[in-house]
Design an enzyme around this catalytic site. Structure first.
Site, PDB file in Angstrom:
ATOM      1  N   TRP A 142      -2.758  27.507 -17.160  1.00 36.03           N
ATOM      2  CA  TRP A 142      -2.599  26.743 -15.918  1.00 36.03           C
ATOM      3  C   TRP A 142      -1.209  27.006 -15.327  1.00 36.03           C
ATOM      4  CZ3 TRP A 142      -6.940  25.184 -14.059  1.00 36.03           C
ATOM      5  CH2 TRP A 142      -6.960  24.371 -12.921  1.00 36.03           C
ATOM      6  N   ASP A 198       4.328  24.401  -7.484  1.00 31.52           N
ATOM      7  CA  ASP A 198       4.247  23.486  -6.342  1.00 31.52           C
ATOM      8  C   ASP A 198       3.003  22.604  -6.452  1.00 31.52           C
ATOM      9  OD1 ASP A 198       2.386  25.587  -5.842  1.00 31.52           O
ATOM     10  OD2 ASP A 198       2.454  25.156  -3.706  1.00 31.52           O
ATOM     11  N   GLU A 201      -0.195  24.193  -7.039  1.00 40.70           N
ATOM     12  CA  GLU A 201      -0.327  24.838  -8.353  1.00 40.70           C
ATOM     13  C   GLU A 201      -0.356  26.353  -8.279  1.00 40.70           C
ATOM     14  OE1 GLU A 201      -4.073  22.525  -9.631  1.00 40.70           O
ATOM     15  OE2 GLU A 201      -2.484  21.718 -10.884  1.00 40.70           O
ATOM     16  N   GLU A 202       0.285  26.924  -7.283  1.00 47.21           N
ATOM     17  CA  GLU A 202       0.206  28.370  -7.097  1.00 47.21           C
ATOM     18  C   GLU A 202       1.556  29.075  -7.139  1.00 47.21           C
ATOM     19  OE1 GLU A 202      -3.767  28.271  -4.241  1.00 47.21           O
ATOM     20  OE2 GLU A 202      -1.792  28.408  -3.328  1.00 47.21           O
ATOM     21  N   GLU A 424     -13.210  17.920  -0.778  1.00 43.62           N
ATOM     22  CA  GLU A 424     -11.836  18.404  -0.672  1.00 43.62           C
ATOM     23  C   GLU A 424     -11.610  19.098   0.671  1.00 43.62           C
ATOM     24  OE1 GLU A 424     -10.558  22.108  -2.829  1.00 43.62           O
ATOM     25  OE2 GLU A 424      -9.344  20.664  -3.944  1.00 43.62           O
TER      26      GLU A 424
END
Ligand SMILES: *[C@@H]1O[C@H](CO)[C@@H](O)[C@H](O)[C@H]1NC(C)=O
Ligand SMILES: *[C@@H]1O[C@H](CO)[C@@H](O)[C@H](O)[C@H]1NC(C)=O
Ligand SMILES: *[C@@H]1O[C@H](CO)[C@@H](O)[C@H](O)[C@H]1NC(C)=O
Length: 577
Positions: A142, A198, A201-202, A424
Site C-alpha cells: 500500500w 497524500d 494515496e498516490e 464515490e
C-alpha cells in the site's frame, strides 16, 4: 416553509435561473440529507446495516468488496466522518449520536496499538493508512505511511474533548481521551516534516492537506494540553505548529494557486486544497489567508483555478463560466476512469457556503487583486475594494456566490441516482454513478455541505490572529538547521553484478526514489557502506534495495526508522532483511 421564503427573496432580486438553482438545492438537500445520514450510519459497526463484521465504532469506507475493494477502515475517512458526527452532537443537531462517539473512541484506542507494516506504536505505526474492519493489521502492499490520519483523528477527538470540558467531564478527557490524543499529537510533532503519501494515496512527498491538518492538530492540541494542565508538551507542540504553518505558506505558487503536492509531477490543481479549506475552517478567524480560510483571497483564487481544470469532462461541456461544474480529484486522474467525485464537487459548494457565513457575520467583504478574477467571473467588472453589507455590491456578490455554490449542488443533484445512494464517483462522460457504492465520505460531505448552507458553524480551533515565523525551521530548540554525518553499514550477501543501494524519507536519501537511490561501497564485503550528511534532530525512515539486471528488490516492511542526534557523527549497523 423555508423553501418558499428563500426562493421568494432570491426571485425578487435576481433572475429566474437563480430561482431554479436555489430551489433545486433546497429540494435536493431536503430529500437527500436523511438518506445520507442513514447511509453514513449503515457503514459504522457493529450495528450498521451495511457493515457486518466491523467492530463497534469502526467506519467502513464502503460496503463494496470488489472492484474496488473498500471494505477496510481508513484512519483519514473515519476521522472525517466522526468529525462530522461529533460536530452534529456537540452543536445539538443530533443528540442520539453519543454511543457512536464512545464506540469510535474505544475502537481508535485499540487500532492505535496494532502493529502493522508501518511499524509499532513507538516506531511509526500511527502512519498506517488502513486496517481490516475487525481491527487487525492490513499487511498487503500500500502507499504508506500517510501522515494526515493521526492529525485528523486528533482534531475530531479534541473537538469532543473541548465539548466535554464545557460539561465538567474533565476526568474522562484526562483519563480516556488525552492518552489517545497525545499519541497522535506526538506522532505529528515528530513527523510533520517527513514525506508521506497524500490523501489520494498516490504521491509520496509533502502534501498541502496533510501539512494543514497537522498544523491544526498541533495548534489546538497545545491549547487542550494547557486547559487540562498537561503543560510539558505545550511548548513542543506550539513550536512545531509554528514550523508547520511556516512550511504551509510554501505551497502557494507564482501562478496564484496552491500546488497540492511537492512531488508527483502534476499540475498541482487538486481537490486536496479545497478539502483543506473546509476542514480547517474557523469562522472566528475571518478571511485570514495565512490559514487559507474559505473566504481568503488565496483560497478563492485557488478555487477558481481548481474548478476550471475540470472543463475537460464531457458532462461539463457547454456549461457557462459562472455555473457549477462536475469536479474531481485532479485533472490528470485516471483511477477508475478518472471521473468527478461527489465529495469533491460538494466541497466546492461547502467552501463557498463557509465564505458566505463569514462575510455575513463580519458585515463586510474584500476583493483583492488576488481574488478579483474569482469575483469578476460572477460579478463582471467588479473592482478591487472592500464592500460593507449595506452596499448593493455586497448584496450582488453574496447573491452571486450563493447562486454559484447552489449550482454545484445542482450538479450533484442531477447525477444522484433515484434512491439517493452516493457512490464515490460519477462518470465524466454521462454522469452515471461509478466506482465504490455508498461511500461513507460522500455521505459525510453531503451532510457538512448542507450544514454550511444552513449556517452551521463548527467550534473554533484557534486559527485567529496567527502569524508566520520569519524563517522556517524544521524542529524546535534551534538545533534543527544543522547536519550530522551518518555511516550506514549493512551486511548483505549478493551475487556477481548485484549491488546494494540506500533510499529514505529525506532529501539526502533521495526521498524514496529507487531510480536515484545511493549506491553503497562493497569494499568491506559482505558489509556494504556509505556515509551521508543528514539533517540533525530529525526522524528519518529508510530502506536498502538491491538492483540486479534492472530488477529492483526492496527490503521487507516496515521501514527502518531512527532519529538523528542534534550534532556529531554516528553509525547504523544493519543486516539485509
Ligand atoms: C463523560 O463522558 C463519557 C463519554 O461519553 C461518559 O461515558 C461519562 O458518563 C461522562 N461522565 C460524566 C460525569 O458525565
Ligand atoms: C521540512 O521543513 C523545511 C522548512 O520549512 C522545508 O524546507 C522542507 O521542505 C520540509 N520537508 C518536508 C518533507 O516536510
Ligand atoms: C556500529 O558498529 C560500530 C563498530 O563497527 C560501533 O562503533 C557503533 O557503536 C555501532 N553502532 C550501533 C548503533 O550499534
Amino acid at each position: 416553509m423555508r423553501w418558499f421564503l428563500v426562493s421568494a427573496v432570491l426571485l425578487s432580486i435576481t433572475s429566474a435561473r437563480v430561482f431554479a438553482q436555489s430551489s433545486t438545492a433546497d429540494t435536493y438537500f431536503a430529500a437527500e440529507s436523511p438518506i445520507a445520514k442513514a447511509g453514513l450510519l449503515a457503514n459504522i459497526g457493529a450495528s450498521g446495516s451495511k457493515s457486518q463484521g466491523a467492530k463497534p465504532g469502526i467506519v467502513i469506507a464502503s460496503p463494496s468488496n470488489s472492484n474496488p475493494d473498500y471494505l477496510f477502515t481508513w484512519t483519514r475517512d473515519s476521522a472525517l466522518v466522526f468529525q462530522a458526527i461529533i460536530d452534529q452532537f456537540t452543536l445539538g443537531l443530533d443528540i442520539t449520536l453519543r454511543p457512536q462517539i464512545d464506540n469510535y473512541v474505544a475502537s481508535q484506542k485499540v487500532i492505535q496499538q496494532v502493529s502493522n507494516p508501518s511499524g509499532t506504536i513507538s516506531s511509526g505505526g500511527l502512519g498506517e493508512p488502513k486496517f481490516n474492519i475487525d481491527e487487525t493489521a492490513f499487511t498487503g502492499a500500500w502507499g504508506r505511511p500517510q501522515r494526515d490520519g493521526p492529525a485528523l483523528r486528533a482534531n475530531a477527538l479534541i473537538t469532543w474533548a473541548n465539548f466535554l470540558l464545557t460539561q465538567s467531564n474533565s476526568s474522562y478527557v484526562t483519563g480516556t481521551l488525552w492518552p489517545i490524543i497525545k499519541l497522535d499529537l506526538d506522532y505529528v510533532a515528530s513527523n510533520w516534516n517527513q514525506t508521506g503519501f497524500d490523501l489520494w494515496e498516490e504521491v509520496s512527498s509533502s502534501s498541502f492537506f496533510t501539512t494543514a491538518v497537522q498544523h491544526r492538530a498541533l495548534r489546538q492540541g497545545a491549547a487542550l494540553a494547557t486547559a487540562i494542565g498537561q503543560t510539558s508538551v505545550v511548548s513542543g507542540y506550539t513550536t512545531q505548529a509554528a514550523n508547520a504553518l511556516c512550511f504551509l505558506q510554501s505551497y502557494w505558487n507564482s501562478a496564484g494557486s496552491m500546488t497540492a503536492n511537492t512531488g508527483g509531477g502534476r499540475s498541482g490543481k487538486d481537490a486536496n486544497t479545497v478539502l483543506t479549506s473546509i476542514h480547517t475552517f474557523d469562522a472566528d478567524s475571518g478571511c485570514d489567508a495565512v490559514t487559507f480560510q474559505p473566504c481568503s483571497d488565496k483560497a478563492l483564487a485557488n478555487l477558481f483555478t481548481y474548478v476550471n481544470a475540470f472543463r475537460i469532462y464531457a458532462i461539463n461541456s457547454g456549461i457557462a463560466a459562472n455555473q457549477g461544474l462536475a469536479t474531481g480529484r485532479y485533472p490528470e486522474d485516471s483511477y477508475q476512469g478518472g471521473n468527478p467525485w461527489y465529495l469533491t464537487t460538494l466541497a466546492v459548494a461547502e467552501q463557498l457556503y463557509d465564505a458566505l457565513i463569514v462575510w455575513r457575520k463580519e458585515g463586510t467583504l474584500s476583493v483583492t487583486s488576488v481574488s478579483q478574477p474569482f469575483f469578476a467571473n460572477l460579478v463582471p467588472g467588479i473592482a478591487v475594494g472592500t464592500y460593507a453589507s449595506s452596499t448593493a455590491t455586497f448584496t450582488a456578490i453574496t447573491t452571486a456566490v450563493k447562486d454559484y455554490a447552489d449550482s454545484f449542488v445542482a450538479v450533484v443533484a442531477k447525477y444522484t441516482p433515484s434512491g439517493g445512494g452516493l457512490a464515490e464517483q460519477y462518470s465524466r462522460s454521462n454522469g452515471s454513478p461509478t466506482s465504490a457504492v455508498d461511500l461513507t465520505w460522500s455521505y459525510a460531505a453531503l451532510l457538512t455541505a448542507f450544514g454550511a448552507r444552513n449556517g452551521v458553524v463548527s467550534a473554533s480551533w484557534g486559527a485567529k490572529g496567527l502569524t508566520v515565523p520569519a524563517t522556517c525551521q524544521r524542529s524546535g530548540g534551534g538545533g534543527g538547521s544543522g547536519t550530522v554525518t551518518a555511516s550506514f553499514n549493512v551486511q548483505a550477501t549478493t551475487v556477481f553484478g548485484e549491488n546494494i543501494y540506500l533510499t529514505g524519507s529525506v532529501d539526502a536519501l533521495v526521498n524514496w526514489s529507487p531510480d536515484n537511490a545511493l549506491l553503497l561501497s562493497a569494499d568491506s564485503y559482505p558489509i556494504w557502506r556509505i556515509t551521508v550528511n543528514l539533517p540533525a534532530s530529525t526522524s528519518i525512515q529508510y530502506k536498502y534495495i538491491r538492483k540486479f539486471n534492472g530488477a529492483v528488490t526492496w527490503e521487507s516492511d516496515p521501514n527502518r526508522q531512527f532519529t538523528t542526534p542534534s550534532s556529531g557523527t554516528f553509525t547504523l549497523n544493519d543486516s539485509w532483511r
